[in-house]
Design an enzyme around this catalytic site. Sequence first.
Site, PDB file in Angstrom:
ATOM      1  N   CYS A 194     -53.838  43.226   5.464  1.00 47.91           N
ATOM      2  CA  CYS A 194     -52.646  42.712   6.137  1.00 47.91           C
ATOM      3  C   CYS A 194     -51.547  42.355   5.127  1.00 47.91           C
ATOM      4  O   CYS A 194     -50.921  43.256   4.582  1.00 47.91           O
ATOM      5  CB  CYS A 194     -53.025  41.534   7.034  1.00 47.91           C
ATOM      6  SG  CYS A 194     -51.761  41.110   8.227  1.00 47.91           S
ATOM      7  N   HIS A 200     -58.013  42.663  10.143  1.00 45.62           N
ATOM      8  CA  HIS A 200     -58.755  41.624   9.410  1.00 45.62           C
ATOM      9  C   HIS A 200     -60.271  41.721   9.597  1.00 45.62           C
ATOM     10  O   HIS A 200     -60.832  40.990  10.419  1.00 45.62           O
ATOM     11  CB  HIS A 200     -58.314  40.236   9.881  1.00 45.62           C
ATOM     12  CG  HIS A 200     -56.908  39.896   9.530  1.00 45.62           C
ATOM     13  ND1 HIS A 200     -56.534  39.501   8.267  1.00 45.62           N
ATOM     14  CD2 HIS A 200     -55.772  39.903  10.272  1.00 45.62           C
ATOM     15  CE1 HIS A 200     -55.238  39.276   8.238  1.00 45.62           C
ATOM     16  NE2 HIS A 200     -54.741  39.515   9.449  1.00 45.62           N
ATOM     17  N   GLU A 258     -62.421  40.466   7.739  1.00 47.34           N
ATOM     18  CA  GLU A 258     -63.021  39.196   7.293  1.00 47.34           C
ATOM     19  C   GLU A 258     -63.125  38.193   8.441  1.00 47.34           C
ATOM     20  O   GLU A 258     -63.820  37.192   8.314  1.00 47.34           O
ATOM     21  CB  GLU A 258     -62.239  38.623   6.101  1.00 47.34           C
ATOM     22  CG  GLU A 258     -60.934  37.900   6.429  1.00 47.34           C
ATOM     23  CD  GLU A 258     -59.767  38.830   6.757  1.00 47.34           C
ATOM     24  OE1 GLU A 258     -59.975  40.058   6.842  1.00 47.34           O
ATOM     25  OE2 GLU A 258     -58.653  38.309   6.949  1.00 47.34           O
TER      26      GLU A 258
END
Lengths: 188, 291
Positions: A78, A167, A169
Amino acid sequence: MRIGVLALQGAFREHSIMLQSLGVQPVLVKTKEDFSGLDGLIIPGGESTTISNIMYSRGIDASILNLHKRGIPIYGTCAGAVILSKDSGSKVKPLGILDISVKRNGYGTQKDSFEAPLQIRGIGDFNGIFIRAPIVTSYENGAEILSEHGNSPVMIRSGNILITTFHPELTEDSGVHSMFLDMVKRNI
Amino acid sequence: MEKGTDTLKKGLAEMLKGGVIMDVTNAEQAKIAEKAGAVSVMALERVPADIRADGGVARMADPSKIKEIMESVTIPVMAKVRIGHFVEAQILQAIGVDFIDESEVLTPADDKHHIDKRKFSIPFVCGARDLGEALRRINEGAAMIRTKGEAGTGNIVEAVRHVRTVAEQIRSLKKFQDGMLRKESEKMRVPYRLLIDTLRLGRLPVVNFSAGGVASPADAALMMQLGCDGVFVGSGIFKSEDPKSMASAIVKATTYFDKPEVVAKVSENLGMPMSGLEISKLDIRLQERGW
């Protein structure tokens, strides 16, 4: 294997937890000194204006460029992808490491943030979490498009650079991080 | 494709971590904040110090003011609504702000109920002084917590008290047996599973910033060292002598909170910080609003 997570601002904790789940103890990188001995670096999501502001004012830009020059793999999520790009289409001055142009907040504001199922080459199904995400508007010929959403690439690999505009994560799926660690292992 | 999910709401809060959210009252201030490295701005009509000085009922800002600020920056824009005023929240969602602060700095609209934040597609941040208050807000759908200081005072003492209180309460959860933990959750008026999540994580289950009273780089670094994920700075920037330098210094001190040599360097030559107020001399304690 020594993997750094740039910890100037943003979701560096989530990347660290993901790396730990894969048996890698990450190094939180905040100063020039923290770069020594790294085999790979993750630039997390966060605010690209903030991260780049601190990066330039503390000379961290040179350390990242130096890492890249030495062929060390770098993964940007990002805001990290915006920072690695050649053209951010905004006030944010990118590092120009990956030959792509992006449009920051390309989908709009938070009300336009979304989750969408993705297909990733070499991984398969993946839940894409897009938060005020950038859109990749152009990319170099040699770039490998690993995943797309709505006709734009959302995951690109080129040489030792990997970016996602979403994302991983924030999910429980370590597929993308495993792929990055494989890039690092092949490079050591 | 899904929008407005819990993951997206909490995810935006995660992206703000390690950053500074600054109160601004116009486009010019918003640009200064963005340039200084703020992760987000809070669009307001008056900063808390002025709300405190002016008295009267404090409400949501004029939507045209908020839109002007949204158009001037590319970082996320937050705006405040009164506690319990779900129509003000509907208005902010309609104009497209990124985050809503249900805030005790404004005059409460409901003395019993907070907004049912799950009904909204954009995330909320709420204030808390202790673990029970924080978990009640999370249970109502808050995607982010700010431990309350005393807004508009430039005095850090209340922020420190409350962040320490929350941390101490989380630590003490470990001592409880299962049955006692259930009783504790009843006492706090929060679901048992939220308390279990908090115990397992050893921290609040959402991002937690410090708010209220931060007036110097050292204050910001103090709150970070006490375990906050980031800081809100209200009056502390634009009520100081040199807002540009103060804003930039607080951003650096928040990132390098654990590097005293950096905090020392950025603290030099900032001019006068906001003058500040003694807590015991206040007529109104904003922190006591919220239930």
